[in-house]
Design a protein around this motif. Structure first.
Motif, PDB file in Angstrom:
ATOM      1  N   ASP A 102       0.865  -1.169   0.467  1.00 36.50           N
ATOM      2  CA  ASP A 102      -0.174   0.448   0.111  1.00 36.50           C
ATOM      3  C   ASP A 102       0.945   1.115   0.134  1.00 36.50           C
ATOM      4  N   ALA A 103       0.069   2.467  -0.394  1.00 35.19           N
ATOM      5  CA  ALA A 103       1.065   3.177  -0.064  1.00 35.19           C
ATOM      6  C   ALA A 103       2.089   4.180   1.328  1.00 35.19           C
ATOM      7  N   ALA A 104       1.839   3.098   2.244  1.00 34.37           N
ATOM      8  CA  ALA A 104       2.967   3.334   3.208  1.00 34.37           C
ATOM      9  C   ALA A 104       3.719   1.941   3.094  1.00 34.37           C
ATOM     10  N   GLY A 105       3.730   1.722   2.575  1.00 36.29           N
ATOM     11  CA  GLY A 105       4.787   0.503   2.478  1.00 36.29           C
ATOM     12  C   GLY A 105       4.803  -0.668   2.755  1.00 36.29           C
ATOM     13  N   GLU A 106       3.303  -0.790   3.546  1.00 40.25           N
ATOM     14  CA  GLU A 106       2.883  -2.330   3.828  1.00 40.25           C
ATOM     15  C   GLU A 106       2.147  -2.846   2.942  1.00 40.25           C
TER      16      GLU A 106
ATOM     17  N   ARG B 245      -4.881   5.116   2.232  1.00 33.53           N
ATOM     18  CA  ARG B 245      -4.786   5.069   3.952  1.00 33.53           C
ATOM     19  C   ARG B 245      -5.256   6.563   4.599  1.00 33.53           C
ATOM     20  N   LYS B 246      -5.807   6.970   3.971  1.00 31.03           N
ATOM     21  CA  LYS B 246      -6.234   9.243   5.026  1.00 31.03           C
ATOM     22  C   LYS B 246      -7.227   8.406   5.791  1.00 31.03           C
ATOM     23  N   LEU B 247      -7.832   7.468   5.812  1.00 27.79           N
ATOM     24  CA  LEU B 247      -8.973   7.083   6.797  1.00 27.79           C
ATOM     25  C   LEU B 247      -8.580   6.227   7.864  1.00 27.79           C
ATOM     26  N   VAL B 248      -6.990   4.949   7.833  1.00 29.46           N
ATOM     27  CA  VAL B 248      -6.469   4.435   8.618  1.00 29.46           C
ATOM     28  C   VAL B 248      -6.164   4.405   9.672  1.00 29.46           C
ATOM     29  N   LEU B 249      -6.173   5.890  10.298  1.00 30.89           N
ATOM     30  CA  LEU B 249      -6.148   6.639  11.744  1.00 30.89           C
ATOM     31  C   LEU B 249      -7.093   6.870  12.235  1.00 30.89           C
ATOM     32  N   PRO B 250      -7.756   7.089  11.478  1.00 32.56           N
ATOM     33  CA  PRO B 250      -8.864   7.774  12.345  1.00 32.56           C
ATOM     34  C   PRO B 250     -10.281   6.643  12.781  1.00 32.56           C
TER      35      PRO B 250
END
Length: 454
Positions: free
Chosen positions: A123-127, A384-389
C-alpha cells in the motif's frame, strides 16, 4: 432490533445456508488438496515454531508473528464462553461438530492464507495489503469480483467492532468486576490505554506484542484445563464417548439441561466453531498477507496451524472440562460453565483466577488482531487517509464496549461474521483450481518465479 438480528442470524446460520456451505467447502478443499492439513501438519508446525521467519521474503512481520496475530484474533472468548454456549444450546455433541469444523477448516484456512499472500500488494505506506477483498477482486475478474471484494471489506469493518471489539471488552470488564470488584469503567480505561499503545503502532507493533504473550496465555490456559482433566481422569473416556454419541443422537433433558436434538448440536457446534477459529471468514488471509515469506504455500501451511491450535487443542480442552465435570447439566449460566468446571476441580480460588486471567488475555489479544483486520478493510475501501481515524474510533469503542450492556452485540457479531463468510466461501470455490495447481507445483518442485515473489 433484537428480533431483526435474531431472524437474520437464524437464517444465515440455519441449516440451509452457511453451515452446509462452510462444511462442504472445507470438505471439498480437503479432498481437492488430498488431506494436506493432515499430510503436511508436521511440516507446518516446523515452519511455524522452528523455522519461524524467512528474512529473504517480502513482508512486514515474520511467519511466527503473522501466526501469533491470527491466533490473537481467534483465541478469544469464543474459546471459553463460545464453547460453553454451544454445549448449553446443543448439548455435548456440539463439541464433536466443532472438531469437524476445525478439521476441515484447516484446509479452508490454508486456501485463504495462500490466496492472501498470492494476491497481496504494497500500500501507499509500504505495508503489505492482502486478504479476501484483494483476492476476490483480482482473482475473479470483472464486476462480480469487485462486488464480492467490496462486500467482504464492508462486512469486515462492521465485524471488527462486534466480534473483535465490543464483545471482547465487555467480557473482560464483566469478569474482572465479578472476580475482583473493579468497576467496569476502570477496566475500560485500562484496556483502552493498552490497546491504544499497541494498535496505533500498526502491524509491526501488533506482531511484536502478540508474539510475546499469545504463547504464554495459551499455555497458561491449557495447563489449568489439563489439571482439571487430571483430577477427573476416570470420567474422561465416558465424556469423550458422550460427545461423539450425542453428536448423532441428540441429548436428552437431564439436570438443568433441557435437551437438544442433532440439528441443534450441528448448528451451534459449527457456528461457535467458526466464531472461534474463523476458518471460512477470510481473516486468516489478511494476517498471512503481512508475513515475510518466499512462497504462498509456506505461509499457508503456517496459517493452517492456527485452526489446529485454536479448535483441535484449546476448544477441546474447554469442551472436555465442561463435560467431564458435569457442570453443563447444572442450572448455572453458560457464561460461568468453564469457571465452574475449573473451580470444582482446582483447590481454593485457583480455578476462577485462571479462567479470569485467561479471559483477559484472550479477549485483549482478539482486540489487537481484529483491529488489524478492520484496518486493512478500511485501507481497501478508502485508502490510507482513513486508517488512522479508524484506529482512533476502534480504540474509543473498546471503552464503550467495556462499560455498556451489549444485549444485541453477540447476535450482531454472528450476522457480521456470516456476511463476511458468504463472499469469501464463494471466492474460495471459484479460485480453488488455482490453489490446487500452485500447491501441487510447489510440492512437485515446479514453482515459478512469478509465484515465488508474491
Amino acid at each position: 432490533m433484537d428480533e431483526l438480528l435474531n431472524s437474520a442470524s437464524g437464517f444465515i446460520w440455519g441449516p440451509w445456508l452457511l453451515i452446509p456451505l462452510l462444511l462442504l467447502t472445507g470438505l471439498y478443499l480437503t479432498v481437492l488438496l488430498r488431506g494436506l492439513q493432515i499430510r503436511k501438519l508436521g511440516t507446518a508446525l516446523w515452519l511455524a515454531f522452528v523455522k519461524r521467519r524467512e528474512p529473504d521474503g517480502a513482508g512486514d512481520i515474520s511467519h511466527y508473528q503473522a501466526l501469533s496475530t491470527a491466533l490473537a484474533a481467534t483465541v478469544g472468548v469464543g474459546n471459553i464462553a463460545g464453547v460453553a454456549t454451544a454445549i448449553a444450546l446443543g448439548g455435548p455433541g456440539a463439541v464433536f461438530w466443532m472438531w469437524c469444523t476445525g478439521l476441515v477448516g484447516m484446509a479452508t484456512k490454508y486456501s485463504e492464507a495462500f490466496l492472501g499472500v498470492r494476491f497481496r500488494r504494497t500500500d501507499a505506506a509500504g505495508e503489505q495489503a492482502g486478504g479476501p477483498m484483494h483476492y476476490l477482486r483480482e482473482g475473479i475478474k470483472g464486476p462480480f469480483g469487485v462486488f464480492l471484494g467490496g462486500f467482504f471489506a464492508v462486512a469486515g469493518v462492521f465485524a471488527s467492532f462486534g466480534i473483535g471489539n465490543m464483545t471482547q471488552a465487555n467480557t473482560v470488564a464483566a469478569n474482572v468486576e465479578s472476580e475482583w470488584g473493579l468497576p467496569t469503567w476502570v477496566t475500560g480505561l485500562i484496556i483502552t490505554g493498552l490497546a491504544a499503545a499497541v494498535i496505533l503502532g500498526g502491524i509491526k507493533n501488533i506482531g511484536r506484542v502478540t508474539s510475546l504473550f499469545v504463547p504464554v496465555m495459551i499455555i497458561l490456559y491449557i495447563v489449568g484445563a489439563a489439571a482439571v482433566l487430571a483430577f477427573n481422569v476416570t470420567e474422561l473416556p465416558a465424556a469423550i464417548g458422550l460427545i461423539v454419541t450425542d453428536a448423532f443422537t441428540g441429548t436428552a433433558a437431564t439436570g438443568g439441561f433441557v435437551g437438544a436434538g442433532v440439528a441443534a448440536a450441528i448448528r451451534y457446534g459449527v457456528a461457535r466453531g467458526i466464531f472461534s477459529n474463523e476458518s471460512g471468514l477470510g481473516t486468516g488471509g489478511i494476517a498471512a498477507a503481512a508475513a515475510q515469506t518466499t512462497h504462498p504455500v509456506r505461509q499457508a501451511l503456517v496459517s493452517m496451524t492456527q485452526t489446529f491450535i485454536d479448535t483441535l487443542v484449546v476448544v477441546s480442552f474447554t469442551g472436555l472440562t465442561i463435560v467431564v465435570t458435569g457442570v453443563w447439566k447444572s442450572d448455572s449460566s453458560p457464561a460461568t460453565f468453564t469457571a465452574d468446571a475449573f473451580a470444582q476441580a482446582l483447590p481454593g480460588t485457583w480455578g476462577s483466577v485462571i479462567v479470569t486471567v485467561s479471559v483477559i488475555f484472550f479477549a485483549f489479544s482478539t482486540v489487537l488482531g481484529w483491529s488489524y483486520y478492520g484496518d486493512r478493510c478500511i485501507e481497501y475501501l478508502f485508502g490510507r487517509k482513513l486508517v488512522l481515524p479508524y484506529r482512533i474510533v476502534f480504540i474509543v469503542v473498546v471503552y464503550l464496549g467495556a462499560t455498556r450492556e451489549l444485549s444485541t452485540v453477540w447476535t450482531f457479531s454472528d450476522v457480521a461474521n456470516g456476511l463476511m463468510a458468504l463472499p469469501n466461501l464463494i471466492g474460495l470455490v471459484i479460485l480453488s483450481p488455482l490453489v490446487y495447481r500452485e500447491t501441487k507445483a510447489y510440492f512437485d518442485g515446479k514453482q515459478s518465479d512469478e509465484v515465488r515473489v508474491h
